[in-house]
Design an enzyme around this catalytic site. Sequence first.
Site, PDB file in Angstrom:
ATOM      1  N   ASP A 136      16.075   1.947 -14.878  1.00 13.38           N
ATOM      2  CA  ASP A 136      17.001   1.139 -15.653  1.00 13.38           C
ATOM      3  C   ASP A 136      18.208   1.999 -15.963  1.00 13.38           C
ATOM      4  O   ASP A 136      18.115   3.222 -15.970  1.00 13.38           O
ATOM      5  CB  ASP A 136      16.350   0.682 -16.963  1.00 13.38           C
ATOM      6  CG  ASP A 136      15.568  -0.602 -16.762  1.00 13.38           C
ATOM      7  OD1 ASP A 136      15.581  -1.100 -15.616  1.00 13.38           O
ATOM      8  OD2 ASP A 136      14.958  -1.076 -17.723  1.00 13.38           O
ATOM      9  N   ARG A 139      -1.866  -9.598  12.617  1.00 12.01           N
ATOM     10  CA  ARG A 139      -2.448  -8.449  11.940  1.00 12.01           C
ATOM     11  C   ARG A 139      -3.393  -7.694  12.868  1.00 12.01           C
ATOM     12  O   ARG A 139      -4.233  -8.314  13.515  1.00 12.01           O
ATOM     13  CB  ARG A 139      -3.259  -8.900  10.729  1.00 12.01           C
ATOM     14  CG  ARG A 139      -2.449  -9.484   9.607  1.00 12.01           C
ATOM     15  CD  ARG A 139      -3.395 -10.144   8.610  1.00 12.01           C
ATOM     16  NE  ARG A 139      -2.665 -10.746   7.510  1.00 12.01           N
ATOM     17  CZ  ARG A 139      -2.074 -11.938   7.572  1.00 12.01           C
ATOM     18  NH1 ARG A 139      -2.107 -12.620   8.702  1.00 12.01           N
ATOM     19  NH2 ARG A 139      -1.444 -12.428   6.529  1.00 12.01           N
ATOM     20  N   GLU A 142       9.545  -9.261 -15.192  1.00 10.73           N
ATOM     21  CA  GLU A 142       9.362  -8.994 -13.769  1.00 10.73           C
ATOM     22  C   GLU A 142       8.538  -7.731 -13.559  1.00 10.73           C
ATOM     23  O   GLU A 142       7.790  -7.622 -12.602  1.00 10.73           O
ATOM     24  CB  GLU A 142      10.707  -8.932 -13.045  1.00 10.73           C
ATOM     25  CG  GLU A 142      11.473  -7.620 -13.169  1.00 10.73           C
ATOM     26  CD  GLU A 142      12.142  -7.469 -14.520  1.00 10.73           C
ATOM     27  OE1 GLU A 142      12.126  -8.434 -15.303  1.00 10.73           O
ATOM     28  OE2 GLU A 142      12.669  -6.382 -14.800  1.00 10.73           O
ATOM     29  N   ASP A 143       8.656  -6.783 -14.499  1.00 11.48           N
ATOM     30  CA  ASP A 143       7.864  -5.562 -14.334  1.00 11.48           C
ATOM     31  C   ASP A 143       6.388  -5.805 -14.621  1.00 11.48           C
ATOM     32  O   ASP A 143       5.519  -5.214 -13.986  1.00 11.48           O
ATOM     33  CB  ASP A 143       8.420  -4.419 -15.184  1.00 11.48           C
ATOM     34  CG  ASP A 143       8.672  -4.835 -16.607  1.00 11.48           C
ATOM     35  OD1 ASP A 143       8.504  -6.035 -16.922  1.00 11.48           O
ATOM     36  OD2 ASP A 143       9.028  -3.969 -17.418  1.00 11.48           O
ATOM     37  N   ARG A 179      15.364  -7.891  -8.059  1.00 11.28           N
ATOM     38  CA  ARG A 179      15.145  -6.464  -8.245  1.00 11.28           C
ATOM     39  C   ARG A 179      14.068  -5.955  -7.298  1.00 11.28           C
ATOM     40  O   ARG A 179      14.087  -4.803  -6.898  1.00 11.28           O
ATOM     41  CB  ARG A 179      14.727  -6.260  -9.704  1.00 11.28           C
ATOM     42  CG  ARG A 179      14.491  -4.851 -10.077  1.00 11.28           C
ATOM     43  CD  ARG A 179      14.240  -4.755 -11.560  1.00 11.28           C
ATOM     44  NE  ARG A 179      13.948  -3.387 -11.919  1.00 11.28           N
ATOM     45  CZ  ARG A 179      13.665  -2.990 -13.133  1.00 11.28           C
ATOM     46  NH1 ARG A 179      13.665  -3.866 -14.120  1.00 11.28           N
ATOM     47  NH2 ARG A 179      13.403  -1.731 -13.385  1.00 11.28           N
TER      48      ARG A 179
END
Lengths: 728, 660
Positions: B499, B383, B586-587, B483
């Site tokens: 969707d 990083r 998942e959302d 997804r």
Amino acid sequence: VCKEETVCVSMCAPVKYNIRGPALIPRMKTKHRLYYITLFSVVLLGLIATGVFQFWPHSIESSSDWAVEKRSVHDVPVVRLPADSPLPERGDLSCRMHTCFDVYRCGFNPKNKIKVYIYSLKKYVDDFGVPVSNTISREYNELLTAISDSDFYTDDINRACLFVPSIDVLNQNTLRIKETAQALAQLARWDRGTNQLLFNMLPGEPPDYNTALDVPRDRALLAGGGFSTWTYRQGYDVSIPVYSSLSAEVDLPERGPGPRRYFLLSSQMALHPEYRSDLEALQAKHEESVLVLEKCTNLSEGVLSTRKRCHKDQVFDYPQVLQEASFCMVLRGARLGQAVLSDVLQAGCVPVIIADSYILPFSEVLDWKRASVVIPEEKMRDMYSVLRSIPQRQIEEMQRQARWFWEAYFQSMKAIAMATLQIINDRIYPYAAISYEEWNDPPAVKWSSVSNPLFLPLIPPQSQGFTAIVLTYDRVESLFRVITEVSKVPSLSKLLVVWNNQNKNPPEDSLWPKIRVPLKVVRTAENKLSNRFFPYDEIETEAVLAIDDDIIMLTADELQFGYEVWREFPDRLVGYPGRLHLWDHEMSKWKYESEWTNEVSMVLTGVAFYHKYFNYLYTYKMPGDIKNWVDAHMNCEDIAMNFLVANVTGKAVIKVTPRKKFKCPECTAIDGLSLDQTHMVERSECINKFASVFGTMPLKVVEHRADPVLYKDDFPEKLKSFPNIGSL
Amino acid sequence: LLWRRKYLWLIFSASWLLLVLLGAPRLRQLAIPPSLRPRTLTSWPRWLDQELLPNFVEPEELTKDPCPPSCSTRQWQRQRPGCLMETCFDTSRCQSHGFKVFVYPVGLTQPISEIHHKVLASIEGSGYHTANPEEACLFVLPGDALSPQLLPLWNGGQNHLIFHLHPGSWPDLGFDLGQAMLARASPKPETLRLGFDVALPLFPQSYPQRGGSRGQLAHLIPPPGEDLLAFESQLDARVTGSSNHLDQSTILIISDHHGEASEHHRDGPLMSEESGPRALGFSDNILLSCFSFQAGCIPVLLSSGWELPFSEVIDWGTATIMIDERHLLQVMGPALQELPPARILALRQQTQFLWDAYFSSVEKIVHTTLEIIRDRIFRAAARPWLLWNAPPGGLLALPTFSTQPGDFPFYYLQRGSRPSGKFSALIWVGALDQPPLKLIQEVAGSQHCAQVWSGIAKRGFPTPTYSHRGVTLIFLLLQKSDRFFPYSAIGTDAILSLDAHSSLSTSGLLSFVVWQSFPERIVGFQTQSHFWDEIKGSWGYTDQRPNEFSMVLMDAAFYHRYYHVLFTHFLPAPLRDLVDELSECEDILMNFLVAEVTKLPPIKVLQHAQGEQPSRDCISKFASWFGHMPLVHSQLRLDPVLFKDQVSVLRKKYRHLERL
């Protein structure tokens, strides 16, 4: 200085008298001629004396011309060192700033700058008159000159905090170790080496090549090229580059981004056979992209071998060839620090550094990850795939960074000296140290980047509320209505009236509307618009609502909602009427727009929420003469605030709630069209003026405004949190 | 003679004039006493022959140096003691399986302390943990009080890490460390092997394992009257003796190495209102308490030779005021008084940021330690400074995504750049039989659309790849949590998640423009809210609070592609497995993740009336894993500037939205 001046006056005058007498008198015989001549001579004498005064003793006022001695290095005093003169102890590896450095010599000073003293140059010889070392090298002379010309320099040994001996130890091979150490030990303020700074670039000697200067030096700080982890005293020594004389000799213009002919190039001439065979194997595998250069064997007479490199029969110009490669090898040779690193950086080639345990130059402050690839010696065979995995965009950024490092910290002895002193300065006054960005960001990045002063994503608690600041002159009736309206907003925690009329007293306490929050009146000394943006101590909340004394058309719901929006965007201006700036192509300048537009880039501060910190910025940090200009013109304070906030945060304003008819300068002028137009012209002028002062157009254009979630939704009004929005 | 006299007179008067003109300024100068004239510096001489001086080294000599045998790596290693990553760590172990960490089972040794249990649990909870010592790159000892020679894989300590969590004054370990790395609480720099050992903060046994208290900074600017100066130092006679010399108003906490306050003086506020920040002196313990409890307090570190925690990556100069202990009396007063408000503001925010990012729980401290070691091993993919020292911090800015700050959604401002002007659409088709061609056409028709991806859950679905008006269409077979997989072929910064049943009116354009202003947040249409259910004593999920929201549904939302990387690599596998198992949520998980990173609510943009939303029950599970509730409520919606305004519809850019 004064001594020389008196000497001069007493010496010059008698000389002139003597000249006058014998030269002129014999020719003049008559009385009145004598009289004339006497008079004439007196004047002439005066003139000559003045002329002498004027043109000769420059020392009286001039500084550098006189103070700089015009001497040869060969004329410096010779100091004989007896064979048994004391030797300093060897360097103490456990030294740290808090144990070996005497900070009491560097007291507080307002500029937080250390004072550096340079010992005068002497020539040291041993008992037999044999010199201890070269008196001084060209580079060390440059370095001392740079220090002497800098702000760090002092010629007062008693005020100094850091001492730089003029004994040149840049290259250990040009000096006799024991005698040099003895010469150091007899310096006036040696004191076991405390606060003494030595510069060395080439440490060690064959066959082992120590990675730090072998001259015993006790506690002296060492700015050394080629430190390894084991000799480097972290936070005490300073790792410096090995200066490459090509920096001054060759002018390599910066090369733009884009692919280069070779991917990887090795230009060093003295390489360990093991490394060379590894590199050659690599070249055999990647014919086209890897180039391993060697020393040229059959160069014609008069060609500098250091400026040529060869591969098979091809001859390349060095260091120009470095600009043809994306990556350039910097392998350790006998020493860890290699001058080739400087050449590579100058060419804007990304150095691939293979030198385990090497402390990179100025690694205490420079972020080498941004400009180089460091590969462990054991992993040299995997090097190619590692380098190939770096995206082109990153390579180009590293190339720019490498060039910037060279320009700022490698290109001259002066750059090296200044960086070294600044690092030590930062350790002594760490609270005033230069930031990472200052050290590492190239000027282009510094210029384009924005560092938002309110960078922490933080939603202030609702309970804190906001302070409303009403700027008023004498419209008491309207003011009272505004106060009454604003006091209905639930999150209001204090109301501040800025009374800008010096000729009239504010109404008596009993006449003010009774409201549920504290109301305070501040009287100003002068009727200035900037009084609205003063960071009054009375403001105890982060959120400030600036509101004019005639804004009575906003509902409590609208104001409360504005506060909620501000909480989510505390680093922005959150306001109601929005405005836009446009580029007028015909006139080639900015134009102010208040029509119904689909875009917004400013909000009027006639009613707007913002962070209290911006008051401080407006009052004390407004660029150029904008603040005075606004006060003089009695206009555009809101545009100035919009510019200021957008400039420091890089973010757009938030306009809240639908458009309403506002009683504001632009709206009151409806009756007279010409007045309206004058107003627009003035506002446009403000934008152009501010854009030129800021040197850029900081305003950001957006196409959105903030409404309550359920605004105009098909939903029962009484269930909405903010039902009363947009009503007239 | 007459003309000669005239002539003489002329010369005479001219001379007088000259005399006066030239002489007057001279005389005036002489009138100033010498002591008042500016003193001049005697500077380094300009040698007459400086151009002729010899160079410190001849260029030929530099290139001619023969390389001695010690050049060879192995020779070098044998000669030199001490440890470096290059010499004491076998990075080849990490090449095949990546950075995997194995923890020895606790049963091997004597019982370990509570804090070590927390450390082990944190490692096991990290994505780097492996149960297979074969594929491990780093081995962690459970505790610091065992004889490691008994361990089967000790191998002289190579690739081993020991957490030594006692204060620096404690005796060293009772065994030979060998080549093992030491993560040690508040070490002395002399004992720390630079670039090899890791400096930790000193934290108590009771430190929370996860979550931890969040920073409590409410006022960025210290409110007037809050200001106190307190400082704390090692028990030091010099400081103690001199406390009276400081203004009559210092809280002097003098402590021993353990950071336990043993003496207090308090006489009232030290500084004037404007200048004095809250400040506390050094010792790790106090450092942490200053960060966490004393919201907005700025530590004043009296550097007396302690290595600061994680100083390898954290730039402490941005969060603290450092003063040489010996300079204290000379410097502290003026240094603090001269602090400009801008600096105070920055310091207060930075301390809060560092606390939240690296110190608030054992887990964060342990994960930071692992990330530092990872950065050392994969040096090319380490990083950069900005990722460690600017929000959201190194744990949430994964270098596996990129080492260029410009690729992340967080640093556009610092870099003066903008996200790219295109988006990729990701359409979750699910188990439908037909691809949603109408939606695909609609999306691909947008001028900003670069790619359209369709995710299909059903096998046997035709998966052609074709393009529509220059926009590539890609079909993929996916699991639910895939997804949010970071497909490397996604070439745009913005992703539009859709969707199959969602319809994208042209408000999609507005929301993309809005997203460009807020690239670190999710910008969407359909929203939901979380709430604390008093009856159940858990977090609930509702669409019955329409005045506010804290989540945006992913059936139509814009967000930065970096969140795919975080979703896949930052979240632990069990959470993603849970999502696959439930085949939903998942959302919500994505909303948790983005809120955790940004600490801000998502953004809602005006859209058609909301459709049906299933009620789901995963929010409590997520909240317990995060250790706290990251979601934040918002009450605003972003509309077009002229939305529903009383002006001709022809003037409006987003006319179709007026009909909503």
